[in-house]
Design a protein around this motif. Structure first.
Motif, PDB file in Angstrom:
ATOM      1  N   SER A   1       0.808  -1.223   0.000  1.00 33.20           N
ATOM      2  CA  SER A   1       0.000   0.000   0.000  1.00 33.20           C
ATOM      3  C   SER A   1       0.840   1.272   0.000  1.00 33.20           C
ATOM      4  CB  SER A   1      -0.923  -0.009   1.227  1.00 33.20           C
ATOM      5  OG  SER A   1      -0.208  -0.393   2.400  1.00 33.20           O
ATOM      6  N   LYS A   2       2.137   1.125  -0.163  1.00 32.77           N
ATOM      7  CA  LYS A   2       3.022   2.301  -0.141  1.00 32.77           C
ATOM      8  C   LYS A   2       2.592   3.343  -1.174  1.00 32.77           C
ATOM      9  CE  LYS A   2       6.301   0.386  -3.438  1.00 32.77           C
ATOM     10  NZ  LYS A   2       7.474  -0.460  -3.626  1.00 32.77           N
ATOM     11  N   PHE A   3       2.709   4.615  -0.801  1.00 30.56           N
ATOM     12  CA  PHE A   3       2.360   5.760  -1.661  1.00 30.56           C
ATOM     13  C   PHE A   3       0.855   5.882  -1.912  1.00 30.56           C
ATOM     14  CE2 PHE A   3       6.656   4.486  -2.829  1.00 30.56           C
ATOM     15  CZ  PHE A   3       7.363   5.665  -2.816  1.00 30.56           C
TER      16      PHE A   3
ATOM     17  N   MET B   1       6.173  -9.772  -7.357  1.00 25.78           N
ATOM     18  CA  MET B   1       5.471  -8.501  -7.284  1.00 25.78           C
ATOM     19  C   MET B   1       4.403  -8.508  -8.390  1.00 25.78           C
ATOM     20  SD  MET B   1       8.988  -6.318  -6.566  1.00 25.78           S
ATOM     21  CE  MET B   1       8.598  -5.055  -7.697  1.00 25.78           C
ATOM     22  N   SER B   2       3.805  -7.339  -8.649  1.00 29.80           N
ATOM     23  CA  SER B   2       2.702  -7.322  -9.626  1.00 29.80           C
ATOM     24  C   SER B   2       3.078  -7.981 -10.953  1.00 29.80           C
ATOM     25  CB  SER B   2       2.259  -5.879  -9.888  1.00 29.80           C
ATOM     26  OG  SER B   2       1.649  -5.350  -8.741  1.00 29.80           O
ATOM     27  N   GLY B   3       4.302  -7.707 -11.423  1.00 34.56           N
ATOM     28  CA  GLY B   3       4.686  -8.172 -12.744  1.00 34.56           C
ATOM     29  C   GLY B   3       5.096  -9.634 -12.817  1.00 34.56           C
TER      30      GLY B   3
ATOM     31  N   ASP C   1      -1.276   2.527 -10.308  1.00 36.15           N
ATOM     32  CA  ASP C   1       0.064   3.123 -10.343  1.00 36.15           C
ATOM     33  C   ASP C   1       0.259   4.068  -9.174  1.00 36.15           C
ATOM     34  OD1 ASP C   1       0.727   1.787 -12.646  1.00 36.15           O
ATOM     35  OD2 ASP C   1       0.008   3.399 -13.965  1.00 36.15           O
ATOM     36  N   ARG C   2       1.500   4.129  -8.721  1.00 39.97           N
ATOM     37  CA  ARG C   2       1.809   5.027  -7.618  1.00 39.97           C
ATOM     38  C   ARG C   2       2.143   6.420  -8.154  1.00 39.97           C
ATOM     39  NH1 ARG C   2       3.741  -0.003  -5.979  1.00 39.97           N
ATOM     40  NH2 ARG C   2       5.599   0.146  -7.260  1.00 39.97           N
ATOM     41  N   ALA C   3       1.679   7.434  -7.403  1.00 34.58           N
ATOM     42  CA  ALA C   3       1.937   8.815  -7.829  1.00 34.58           C
ATOM     43  C   ALA C   3       3.436   9.098  -7.772  1.00 34.58           C
ATOM     44  CB  ALA C   3       1.189   9.769  -6.910  1.00 34.58           C
TER      45      ALA C   3
HETATM   46  C1  LIG Z   1       6.857  -1.645  -4.163  1.00 31.17           C
HETATM   47  C2  LIG Z   1       7.319  -3.010  -3.867  1.00 31.17           C
HETATM   48  C3  LIG Z   1       6.566  -4.124  -4.237  1.00 31.17           C
HETATM   49  C4  LIG Z   1       5.266  -4.034  -5.026  1.00 31.17           C
HETATM   50  O1  LIG Z   1       5.531  -3.644  -6.326  1.00 31.17           O
HETATM   51  P1  LIG Z   1       4.369  -3.666  -7.445  1.00 31.17           P
HETATM   52  O2  LIG Z   1       5.118  -3.776  -8.716  1.00 31.17           O
HETATM   53  O3  LIG Z   1       3.630  -2.394  -7.310  1.00 31.17           O
HETATM   54  O4  LIG Z   1       3.520  -4.841  -7.181  1.00 31.17           O
HETATM   55  C5  LIG Z   1       7.034  -5.378  -3.892  1.00 31.17           C
HETATM   56  N1  LIG Z   1       8.187  -5.527  -3.195  1.00 31.17           N
HETATM   57  C6  LIG Z   1       8.947  -4.487  -2.824  1.00 31.17           C
HETATM   58  C7  LIG Z   1      10.194  -4.733  -2.069  1.00 31.17           C
HETATM   59  C8  LIG Z   1       8.543  -3.186  -3.143  1.00 31.17           C
HETATM   60  O5  LIG Z   1       9.304  -2.164  -2.765  1.00 31.17           O
END
Ligand SMILES: *Cc1c(COP(=O)(O)O)cnc(C)c1O
Length: 233
Positions: free
Chosen positions: A30-32, A207-209, A231-233
């Motif tokens: 949930s960052k950003f 992660m998402s990708g 997407d994050r701002a």
């Molecule tokens: C931001 C982050 C994610 C999530 O990335 P997304 O591509 O948005 O899913 C996962 N792991 C780490 C360590 C991150 O910093």
């Protein structure tokens, strides 16, 4: 960017959860993103969240803790040693332990607040030099030091490994890196070096990708942000 509605977040969470296999868990990153998105995800049943900046995490934790006491927070980003003290009182897991110096500071702060903090050690397998973490050899050496001097490392509980794959399109490269981490995880688990081998169960990758690939290679935690919150701002 159009703000997301609860239904959007619930739908995306459902879609990702339906792909989780073998008991793997989703860390919603949930960052950003605003605290309202965390509340929407909570309404859709999500409890586990990942944040990567100390100040942002502390603000969200303080703002949400009373109304949502069942939120679970994982720290997943670069962590400066001088900021460990701010999250030590409440953090449920620090996934991004990238140096022995940081590990020792987590031990110190955990003891100060009378807690045992669950951690993952971050392994560096990606091609990018900018990514951080222990090389496999550094990791083996660190585990040897912990095994021979456990009193130095009181205050932490080692729950597993975390890793990020290279940011490339070639799926074979990504899968290969995840597979490398899984082999290292198995090696460590059966090495006899662990003080509490039963706790060493988590493999945080994807992660998402690339989370579907990570799941195929044995991830138990996937850290997904933009595929849920945009997407994050
Ligand atoms: C931001 C982050 C994610 C999530 O990335 P997304 O591509 O948005 O899913 C996962 N792991 C780490 C360590 C991150 O910093």
């Amino acid at each position: 960017m159009k703000p997301l509605r609860s239904e959007d977040i619930a739908e995306r969470l459902d879609k990702i959860r339906s792909t989780l296999t073998g008991g793997a868990r989703l860390v919603a990153v949930s960052k950003f993103h605003p605290a309202e998105y965390i509340e929407m995800a909570h309404a859709a049943g999500q409890r586990l969240f990942g944040e990567s900046r100390v100040q942002e995490l502390v603000e969200k934790w303080e703002g949400l803790r009373e109304r949502y006491p069942d939120l679970v927070w994982h720290f997943i980003g670069p962590l400066q040693t001088n900021k460990v003290k701010y999250i030590a009182p409440f953090i449920h897991m620090i996934e991004s332990v990238t140096s022995e110096r940081l590990l020792l500071e987590i031990c110190r702060q955990a003891q100060r607040v009378g807690r045992t903090i669950p951690i993952l050690l971050e392994v560096h397998v990606a091609r990018e030099e900018t990514k951080s973490g222990f090389s496999p050899d550094e990791l083996r050496e660190l585990l040897g030091r912990i095994a021979s001097s456990p009193e130095t490392y009181r205050g932490i509980a080692l729950h597993g490994l975390m890793a990020m794959a290279s940011n490339v399109d070639d799926e074979a490269v990504i899968r290969g890196e995840f597979a490398t981490v899984h082999r290292l995880f198995d090696e460590i688990r059966s090495s006899g070096l662990l003080l509490q081998p039963d706790l060493f169960t988590e493999l945080s990758m994807g992660m998402s990708g690339d989370y579907p690939l990570a799941l195929r290679e044995g991830a138990t935690l996937v850290r997904v942000g933009s595929a849920i919150f945009g997407d994050r701002a």
